[in-house]
Every structure is written in structure tokens, then in C-alpha cells.
Design an enzyme around this catalytic site. Structure first.
Site, PDB file in Angstrom:
ATOM      1  N   SER A 140       0.973  -1.173   0.197  1.00 15.45           N
ATOM      2  CA  SER A 140       0.033  -0.004   0.254  1.00 15.45           C
ATOM      3  C   SER A 140       0.515   1.157   0.141  1.00 15.45           C
ATOM      4  O   SER A 140       1.857   1.090   0.467  1.00 15.45           O
ATOM      5  CB  SER A 140      -0.728  -0.035   1.100  1.00 15.45           C
ATOM      6  OG  SER A 140      -1.437   1.273   1.339  1.00 15.45           O
ATOM      7  N   TYR A 154      -2.870  -2.336  10.054  1.00 14.49           N
ATOM      8  CA  TYR A 154      -2.704  -2.488   8.484  1.00 14.49           C
ATOM      9  C   TYR A 154      -1.445  -1.710   7.966  1.00 14.49           C
ATOM     10  O   TYR A 154      -0.917  -2.273   7.066  1.00 14.49           O
ATOM     11  CB  TYR A 154      -3.932  -1.464   8.052  1.00 14.49           C
ATOM     12  CG  TYR A 154      -4.061  -1.607   6.602  1.00 14.49           C
ATOM     13  CD1 TYR A 154      -4.828  -2.696   5.942  1.00 14.49           C
ATOM     14  CD2 TYR A 154      -3.563  -0.361   5.721  1.00 14.49           C
ATOM     15  CE1 TYR A 154      -4.886  -2.540   4.423  1.00 14.49           C
ATOM     16  CE2 TYR A 154      -3.586  -0.378   4.376  1.00 14.49           C
ATOM     17  CZ  TYR A 154      -4.298  -1.450   3.788  1.00 14.49           C
ATOM     18  OH  TYR A 154      -4.370  -1.461   2.280  1.00 14.49           O
TER      19      TYR A 154
END
Length: 255
Positions: A140, A154
Site C-alpha cells: 500500500s 494495517y
């Protein structure tokens, strides 16, 4: 015109929605044989039937099920040429470090990071034996910069995916296996739509930082995955492949 993945066997985890489903369709359009690993036993077979592929029920946090997924691909088609290790979660109880409990932390780490370790460990022997292969792991943009809206586990998990991908890409480069970390920016997927529904203000904060002024569509990310899977990216390994609308390169965005 032949596709870039003609005859290649492509395994996709988390292939029933969002980036995963868009990539399943793109791989098939490029001529690939697609094997989907997911826990969605309703949508999984439908997605596989749509592209003439195969669906294998797979909890990506279970080593035996991950091994069985890649073994099924090898048995069905004879090779495993591409692994897109994409399954991941972003639950609402993963928030600031001050609020996130240990159970939420561990759950996200298991699904987002440990699963990538298990998938790479399972697929590498096939690729090393045939002396070729492309592994794409979904990281990401938050792996390379701090997030404005904290999701501590995350973010940490995606940083781990990036670092692991870089190391594997270096380790196995001379044995014909390329490993890259895909780093998408915010994408218009069911996960993001759920965030908008639950907390529109928090979700809107993400958009203001994107220079292109919009979120990516899953098809745009799938195009990047197909590039990394194909020989068009033959000199790319151990990279952080950013597809983020400019977010990681921006200091401020124009109004």
C-alpha cells in the site's frame, strides 16, 4: 493479437472482489489460466466460471490450505507462473495505536502479512524448479508514508509486505523469479465504500491528498498487476511499484 500472459498459470488470492476480481478478469483477458483462492464460496465459483478458471477455497492464514491452493494450480495446469498475493482486510477496530486492541492487531497481521509469507513460501519451490515466475504482493502507499487516518496494524502489515517483497526480489533474482510489492493508493473498492458509509468525514480526508483528485478504479490497479506479471516488466524486481495517483509524491495538492 496474443495476450501477454498466454498460457501462463496465475494464482490470485482475494480474487472475489475489488482489486482481486479486476485482476482475475485482466489476467484472463491477457490469456492467462486463473486460479482463485478465497473464502467466499458463493462468489468464488462464479468468478472462476466467468473467466474459465478454477476456484479453490483457501483461508490464507492456514499454511495447509495455502499449500493446497498452489498444489491445485500446479496439478491442474502443470506450472505456476504468477502469484498475486492480494488477500487483505482493513477492519474498523484497527485504528490509532491508542485504541487498537491486541486481538485486532494480530488478526490484521495474520491476514495481511503472514498470509503473504505463507503464499510466497508455498509458491517459490514451483517457480525455482521451473526457473521463472513473477510474484506480486499487495502492499500500500501507507508502506512508504504516514497515513493521515491511522490504521496502525494495517500500516505496519503493509510495511512488512514491502520489506519482505524487496528481500525476496533480491534473493531470488538470479534464479529467474521476480518479486515486487504493488503499492496502490486509495481504490474505489468495497472496503473503501464501507469506510465511506461508516465514517464519510474520515474517508473524505483521504481524497484531499490525491493530486489526481479521485480514487483509483480496480481496473487501473489490475492493469499494473498485469504489467508486473508479464515479460514487459522483465527488468523489474524488488521494487515498490506505486500506483497512487501521486499521493506519495505530493507535499500539498492543488484545490
Amino acid at each position: 493479437m496474443p495476450g501477454r500472459l498466454d498460457g501462463r498459470v496465475c494464482v490470485v488470492t482475494g480474487g472475489c472482489s475489488g482489486i482481486g476480481l479486476a485482476t482475475v478478469r485482466r489476467f484472463a483477458a491477457e490469456g492467462g489460466h486463473v486460479v482463485i483462492g478465497d473464502v467466499d464460496d458463493q462468489r468464488g465459483p462464479q468468478a472462476a466460471d466467468e473467466v474459465g478458471g478454477r476456484y479453490v477455497h483457501c483461508d490464507v492464514t492456514d499454511a495447509d490450505q495455502v499449500d493446497a491452493l498452489f498444489a491445485a494450480a500446479k496439478q491442474a495446469f502443470g506450472t505456476v507462473d504468477v502469484a498475486f498475493n492480494n488477500a487483505g482486510i482493513s477492519p474498523p477496530d484497527d485504528d490509532s495505536i491508542l485504541e487498537t486492541g491486541i486481538d485486532a492487531w494480530r488478526r490484521v497481521q495474520e491476514v495481511n502479512l503472514t498470509s503473504v509469507y505463507l503464499c510466497c513460501k508455498a509458491v517459490l519451490p514451483y517457480m525455482l524448479e521451473q526457473e521463472r515466475g513473477s510474484i506480486i504482493n499487495t502492499a500500500s502507499f501507507v508502506a512508504v508514508m504516514g497515513a493521515a487516518t491511522s490504521q496502525i496494524s494495517y500500516t505496519a502489515s503493509k510495511g512488512g509486505v514491502l520489506s519482505m517483497s524487496r528481500e525476496l526480489g533480491v534473493q531470488f533474482a538470479r534464479q529467474g523469479v521476480r518479486v515486487n510489492a504493488l503499492c496502490p493508493g486509495p481504490v474505489n473498492t468495497p472496503l473503501l465504500q464501507e469506510l465511506f458509509a461508516a465514517d464519510p468525514e474520515r474517508a473524505a480526508r483521504r481524497l484531499v491528498h490525491v493530486p489526481l483528485g479521485r480514487f483509483a478504479e480496480p481496473d487501473e490497479i489490475a492493469a499494473a498487476v498485469a504489467f508486473l506479471a508479464s515479460d514487459d516488466s522483465s527488468f523489474i524486481t524488488a521494487s515498490q511499484f506505486l500506483v497512487d495517483g501521486g499521493i506519495s509524491g505530493a507535499y500539498v495538492t492543488p484545490l
